[in-house]
Enzyme design. Structure first.
Site, PDB file in Angstrom:
ATOM      1  N   GLY A 119       0.830  -1.210   0.000  1.00  0.00           N
ATOM      2  CA  GLY A 119       0.000   0.000   0.000  1.00  0.00           C
ATOM      3  C   GLY A 119       0.854   1.245   0.000  1.00  0.00           C
ATOM      4  O   GLY A 119       2.034   1.204  -0.363  1.00  0.00           O
ATOM      5  N   ASN A 120       0.277   2.361   0.369  1.00  0.00           N
ATOM      6  CA  ASN A 120       1.052   3.597   0.497  1.00  0.00           C
ATOM      7  C   ASN A 120       0.451   4.447   1.607  1.00  0.00           C
ATOM      8  O   ASN A 120      -0.555   4.080   2.206  1.00  0.00           O
ATOM      9  CB  ASN A 120       1.103   4.350  -0.840  1.00  0.00           C
ATOM     10  CG  ASN A 120      -0.282   4.730  -1.334  1.00  0.00           C
ATOM     11  OD1 ASN A 120      -0.982   5.500  -0.698  1.00  0.00           O
ATOM     12  ND2 ASN A 120      -0.678   4.159  -2.462  1.00  0.00           N
ATOM     13  N   ARG A 121       1.071   5.581   1.885  1.00  0.00           N
ATOM     14  CA  ARG A 121       0.709   6.350   3.077  1.00  0.00           C
ATOM     15  C   ARG A 121      -0.408   7.360   2.839  1.00  0.00           C
ATOM     16  O   ARG A 121      -0.693   8.185   3.695  1.00  0.00           O
ATOM     17  CB  ARG A 121       1.950   7.058   3.628  1.00  0.00           C
ATOM     18  CG  ARG A 121       2.889   6.092   4.327  1.00  0.00           C
ATOM     19  CD  ARG A 121       4.178   6.765   4.751  1.00  0.00           C
ATOM     20  NE  ARG A 121       3.984   8.149   5.108  1.00  0.00           N
ATOM     21  CZ  ARG A 121       4.792   9.147   4.762  1.00  0.00           C
ATOM     22  NH1 ARG A 121       5.863   8.889   4.034  1.00  0.00           N
ATOM     23  NH2 ARG A 121       4.543  10.372   5.142  1.00  0.00           N
TER      24      ARG A 121
ATOM     25  N   ALA B 107      -4.215   7.812  -4.591  1.00  0.00           N
ATOM     26  CA  ALA B 107      -2.841   7.347  -4.791  1.00  0.00           C
ATOM     27  C   ALA B 107      -2.926   5.873  -5.182  1.00  0.00           C
ATOM     28  O   ALA B 107      -2.830   4.980  -4.336  1.00  0.00           O
ATOM     29  CB  ALA B 107      -2.034   7.534  -3.517  1.00  0.00           C
TER      30      ALA B 107
END
Ligand code: C5P
Length: 433
Positions: free
Chosen positions: A236-238, A303
């Site tokens: 995933g990402n932040r 994102a």
């Protein structure tokens, strides 16, 4: 809504107060608006103090009208403390002979919270036996009402009939009721007053001067995607989803019908917005493809993971069987924004985001062209006060004609408002960034 109220100033971001404050931001679109807040006699009246406070902090001038039953639950002084204005209670007070006409005529919105079963009955039949009733009949401002009552009273056929009448009345906007815990000893059910933040936003939408987003369909993507590695792990990402949440809220306040397609992130959804929750990029693609053909505006703030594990395991990968290291083959995800651009209506507006660590604005300009956006919003990665996770952002908006507008650090909600100023300009046929 009264013409001549300071609407122009109200639409300028940061016209008042601290633009970097958290949830409560004076200004948009409440600033300078005159709101009459009618409070009826129900236990939810204690939450109306919060409604009065938040509307005031957002810059509205709030005149509270308390019914005689409301005064049994909450003291007028509490409202004076949060609005700085003395509540109004008596239709027959000396010196108040024409008060109801002035209040009703000058209001940009009359909000009734809580709206009790008895109020609904009175209002549905146009009764004007008290100050609140006379204000309403003397006003042509929009009416936002937030019903609150016991679930059995809410279910009663007469209440339903009164609600149906008010729902169909021009300029009347209902908020709630919500389902949840009722008064002590009454368990839970439908009848609980909507959250004060929802009521405040409904007033904001009602007082916003009709722009080109009124009736427009706006699609917003938001948050991160999660690409499964095995049964419990993901890539995933932040991204927090805060920017997308602010965009969806701003579009709704400006009158749009809003769909928010969001990956896992902020829990609550903005009031009034249709939320589609997804996990993976492929899920997000399907949800976006379904909605984008009807959209007048699409804002791609998500994102989206550019790659996903080629063959996620169905079970959990165990440390013992990994042999000290794990190699994962990744494959490319579809580019949702680029695909959407080809599926949109001819005059629809498409907005992208670019998050970069280096050459931010130049790379954003490249993406704008490559993905077919009309506008792109460049925001920095790695800054503590902008981009991922922060409540504030520092962006440059670029358009396809080559214009650029660098904005100072501001709350994400204010950034969202600026983005929709540019979007509305394009929808009107003008070009201004
Ligand atoms: O290329 P990059 O991921 O930086 O592009 C950012 C823009 O493209 C954002 O608007 C993002 O929502 C969108 N995007 C997309 N699908 C992808 C990757 C990015 O819609 N797979």
């Amino acid at each position: 809504m009264s013409p001549g109220s300071p609407a122009e100033d109200a639409r300028e971001p940061g016209a008042a107060g601290d633009r970097l404050a958290g949830a409560l931001e004076p200004g948009l679109p409440w600033l300078g608006r005159r709101v009459v807040l009618g409070v009826c006699g129900g236990i939810a009246a204690y939450k109306s103090i919060q409604v009065a406070r938040d509307l005031t902090l957002h810059g509205a001038a709030v005149d509270v009208v308390l019914t005689s039953a409301a005064r049994r639950f909450v003291a007028p002084l509490a409202f004076e403390g949060v609005t700085g204005r003395g509540p109004l209670i008596d239709l027959f007070a000396v010196g108040g002979a024409a008060l109801h006409v002035a209040l009703g005529r000058d209001a940009d919105c009359v909000c009734v919270a809580p709206a009790t079963a008895d109020f609904l009955a009175r209002s549905a039949s146009g009764r004007a036996g008290d100050l609140l009733g006379t204000v309403l009949t003397a006003s042509d401002a929009p009416v936002v009402f937030a019903p609150a009552m016991n679930d059995r009273m809410f279910a009663h056929p007469r209440t339903r009939a009164n609600l149906a009448l008010l729902d169909a009345a021009p300029g009347h906007y209902r908020v709630g009721p919500a389902t949840g815990r009722l008064a002590a000893g009454e368990g839970s059910g439908p009848g609980r007053m909507a959250d004060p933040s929802a009521i405040v936003d409904a007033v904001g939408r009602a007082v916003h001067p009709c722009g080109t987003l009124s009736g427009a369909r706006v699609l917003v993507t938001s948050g991160p995607t999660r690409e499964p590695l095995d049964a419990v792990r993901f890539v995933g990402n932040r991204s927090s989803g805060k920017m997308g949440y602010a965009l969806a809220r701003a579009a709704w306040l400006r009158g749009a019908e809003v769909t928010l397609v969001t990956g896992p992130g902020v829990e609550a959804a903005p009031f009034g917005v249709d939320v589609v929750r997804v996990e993976t990029a492929l899920d997000m693609r399907d949800a976006v493809v379904e909605a984008v053909g009807d959209a007048d505006v699409a804002v791609h703030a998500a994102a989206v993971g550019d790659f996903r594990p080629a063959s996620p395991r169905k079970d959990k990968l165990k440390r013992e069987s990994a042999g000290g290291e794990v190699a994962v083959r990744m494959v490319e995800n579809p580019d949702i924004a680029a695909e959407s651009a080809t599926r949109m209506k001819p005059n629809a507006v498409s907005v992208g985001f670019a998050l970069e660590t280096t050459d931010l604005v130049e790379r954003a300009a490249g993406k704008l062209a490559a993905k077919g956006f009309d506008l792109i919003v460049a925001n920095p990665a790695g800054a503590p006060d902008a981009g991922f996770e922060a409540d504030t952002n520092r962006v440059t908006i670029l358009d396809r004609e080559g214009r650029r507008k660098a904005l100072p650090l501001m709350a994400k909600f204010t950034v969202a408002w600026e983005i929709f100023n540019a979007v509305e300009e394009r929808l009107r046929g003008g070009v201004r960034v």
